[in-house]
Structure formats: C-alpha cells, structure tokens
Design a protein around this motif. Sequence first.
Motif, PDB file in Angstrom:
ATOM      1  N   ASP A  56      -1.262  -0.686  -3.995  1.00 43.47           N
ATOM      2  CA  ASP A  56      -2.609  -0.238  -3.751  1.00 43.47           C
ATOM      3  C   ASP A  56      -2.501   1.325  -3.334  1.00 43.47           C
ATOM      4  O   ASP A  56      -1.960   1.273  -2.277  1.00 43.47           O
ATOM      5  CB  ASP A  56      -3.177  -0.971  -2.746  1.00 43.47           C
ATOM      6  N   TYR A 114       0.704  10.318  -7.921  1.00 43.18           N
ATOM      7  CA  TYR A 114      -0.434   9.605  -8.282  1.00 43.18           C
ATOM      8  C   TYR A 114      -0.289   8.916  -9.477  1.00 43.18           C
ATOM      9  O   TYR A 114      -0.736   7.644  -9.780  1.00 43.18           O
ATOM     10  CB  TYR A 114      -1.572  10.442  -8.105  1.00 43.18           C
ATOM     11  N   CYS A 130      -5.207   9.431   2.112  1.00 43.40           N
ATOM     12  CA  CYS A 130      -5.701   9.345   3.666  1.00 43.40           C
ATOM     13  C   CYS A 130      -5.796  10.862   4.322  1.00 43.40           C
ATOM     14  O   CYS A 130      -4.906  11.542   4.184  1.00 43.40           O
ATOM     15  CB  CYS A 130      -4.813   8.587   4.253  1.00 43.40           C
ATOM     16  N   VAL A 171      -3.934   4.715  -2.041  1.00 48.86           N
ATOM     17  CA  VAL A 171      -5.223   5.175  -1.154  1.00 48.86           C
ATOM     18  C   VAL A 171      -4.810   6.694  -0.494  1.00 48.86           C
ATOM     19  O   VAL A 171      -3.579   6.921  -0.186  1.00 48.86           O
ATOM     20  CB  VAL A 171      -5.349   4.291   0.221  1.00 48.86           C
ATOM     21  N   ARG A 181      -5.138   5.233   8.853  1.00 50.03           N
ATOM     22  CA  ARG A 181      -4.879   4.157   7.759  1.00 50.03           C
ATOM     23  C   ARG A 181      -3.267   4.406   7.246  1.00 50.03           C
ATOM     24  O   ARG A 181      -2.731   3.319   6.870  1.00 50.03           O
ATOM     25  CB  ARG A 181      -5.636   4.526   6.297  1.00 50.03           C
ATOM     26  N   THR A 224       0.830  -1.090   0.077  1.00 47.16           N
ATOM     27  CA  THR A 224       0.016   0.141  -0.079  1.00 47.16           C
ATOM     28  C   THR A 224       0.863   1.234   0.165  1.00 47.16           C
ATOM     29  O   THR A 224       1.772   1.504   0.824  1.00 47.16           O
ATOM     30  CB  THR A 224      -0.950   0.259   1.191  1.00 47.16           C
ATOM     31  N   GLU A 240     -11.841  14.568  -1.676  1.00 50.14           N
ATOM     32  CA  GLU A 240     -12.252  13.807  -0.389  1.00 50.14           C
ATOM     33  C   GLU A 240     -11.351  12.389  -0.287  1.00 50.14           C
ATOM     34  O   GLU A 240     -11.132  11.859  -1.291  1.00 50.14           O
ATOM     35  CB  GLU A 240     -13.712  13.181  -1.034  1.00 50.14           C
ATOM     36  N   PRO A 241     -10.818  12.269   0.785  1.00 54.38           N
ATOM     37  CA  PRO A 241      -9.900  11.294   1.008  1.00 54.38           C
ATOM     38  C   PRO A 241     -10.863   9.874   0.864  1.00 54.38           C
ATOM     39  O   PRO A 241     -11.931   9.773   0.942  1.00 54.38           O
ATOM     40  CB  PRO A 241      -9.466  11.599   2.344  1.00 54.38           C
ATOM     41  N   ASP A 242      -9.871   8.840   0.693  1.00 53.28           N
ATOM     42  CA  ASP A 242     -10.633   7.489   0.740  1.00 53.28           C
ATOM     43  C   ASP A 242     -10.500   7.121   2.140  1.00 53.28           C
ATOM     44  O   ASP A 242     -11.360   6.078   1.918  1.00 53.28           O
ATOM     45  CB  ASP A 242      -9.508   6.655  -0.240  1.00 53.28           C
ATOM     46  N   ASP A 243      -9.681   7.523   2.911  1.00 51.59           N
ATOM     47  CA  ASP A 243      -9.776   6.883   4.336  1.00 51.59           C
ATOM     48  C   ASP A 243      -9.115   7.793   5.502  1.00 51.59           C
ATOM     49  O   ASP A 243      -8.577   8.883   4.932  1.00 51.59           O
ATOM     50  CB  ASP A 243      -8.797   5.649   4.316  1.00 51.59           C
TER      51      ASP A 243
END
Length: 312
Positions: free
Chosen positions: A36, A21, A40, A38, A60, A3, A53-56
Amino acid sequence: MPTVAFLAAGDLLHFELGVAYEVFGNPPLDVDGWYDVVLCGPRPVRIGPFTVEPDDGLDRLARADTVIVPACADVDAPPPREAVDAVRAAHEAGARIASLCTGAFLLGEAGLLDGRRATTHWAHAADLAARHPHAIVDPDVLYTDNGSVLTAAGKAAAVDLCLHLINLDHGAAVANTVARRLVVPPHRSGGQAQFVATPVQTTGEHGLADLLTWTRQRLDRPLTVTDLARRANVSPRHLGRRFRSVTGSTPLQWLLTERIRRAQELLETTDESVVAVAVATGMGTATTLRRQFKRIVGVPPDAYRRAFRSTA
C-alpha cells in the motif's frame, strides 16, 4: 498489506521518487500481499518541476512498514526539522527506513547513520562523512543494508535498493519479474553484490577499447596482466595505471568481473553444468567458480541459476 510511505518534505528530486513509485506502486501479476503506497508530507511539495499534494501527513510515517526518503535537491540546506523528527519517530516505531541518493543526509540529521554503514551519490559522499563523522560512509557501493536502515547511492542505484527490498519481502523470482518489467538487470554487478563495478567504456578513444574487446573474446583462457600488457604493447605498470583511469579497477579485478558476468550469462541462458561454465569463463574448476561467484555475487551459482531461470 504492508505500507510503503514516501516522505514528501523539502525540495526533492523527482527521478528517485519516480522510480521508487514505479517499483512499489505497480504489483506484478499473481503476487499477494503487495504494498500500500502512500505519499506523506505536511503540505504540497515541489518535486523537480512538479508540485504534488501528499496523501497524508507526516505522522503517517510512524505507522508505515517501510519509509522511503527520496533525494533532496540541495544538500547544503538543512532538511526540514519536522521531516527529520518524523523519520526518527518512524524508525523508533519499528519502520524500515531507506534513503535514496542524497536522502541519506536527512537520515544523518535524524541520527540513524551513527555507527552504521551508509552511502550516497559519490559526489556527496565526502560531505556526508564530514557532516556525520559517526557514520561509516562507503562511496564505493550501490547500497547498504543495516536491517532497519538502508541507503542507496545516486540515481540508478535507487532502483537497485528498491529491487533489493522486494527481494527481501517477496523473494528473488518476484524481484526479477519487476526488474524485467523495468528493463533493468535484477542485480547490477551480479546478484546481491553491492560493490560498484565502474562502467567501462567499450567504444570511443579511451585507448583500451580494442584490448577490452580482445580480452572478452578470450575469457576461457588463462590470461595474465603480462598477457594484456603485451597485447596493448605497454608495460604491466603502465597498463595498471590506464586501467585504473578508464575502469576504476586493476586489470585483474576487471578481468575477474568480466568472467563472473560471463558466468551469469551462461547460468541464465544455458543448461551447461557449473564445471562447464567454470571452464568457459577461465575459472578453471567448479570450486574456484563457486568461491568467487559467491564472494562477488552473494549467492552460489546454482542458487543464482534457479532464481533467474525461474522467470525466464
């Protein structure tokens, strides 16, 4: 699947985050075990002109293998305490932490730069050193690698560090494939070399354009500073001052860099032996080329050729 978590807190710059990204979020074909990715953060965050908008959440980060800390827009504003605490917790949990550009200031606040070599955008390096005196701040490198803590200089150096991470995780051939997709060199200033070669203006009115062109056309010859000064019709001392102001290096340093760059080109595009490449670049012998190439690029010529020709 490892991750890669991107920190999304505070007022961030979009360029460094965007290129990271692009690098980590688009796997090359036929590569197993890609990342993976993400994003955060505790809440929607402003990234340049965008709101994302964050994913988590920030918790995390502690479960990520690699944490990317993007550049902050205002180095004078203290980074959010919750972000500092989350990055410190992620490092304590074993994550690899990498900052891009001014993201190094957050790492400093988290205490991750103490006793470690670090860098940031050259315009902010003195401020980083003053604010975190226990950090070993080097403004003259593209990135630093302390194993679990890495930092990149400004803007495009974010790409250099991201490619370096891919090289560590997946090898040089995969990193070269990603670099070619991005249309950037896999290793600026050569291979794993971390020392910045100040970009040299080759056109315009800086007064050295003709001399630089003339010299590049004669890299196979045993040129000296006296030869260059005579060609420019100035004294060697005056030539040194002009080179420093235009290129950021001495005439001999610039000449050696140009020889190594030419050697890289020949290693990538021809089947000439290392001996022939040494002669063509004015290095004299294969021994000299190998020694200087390894010192500047970080790998020997043969290894460099294998890595680059493998994806040609």
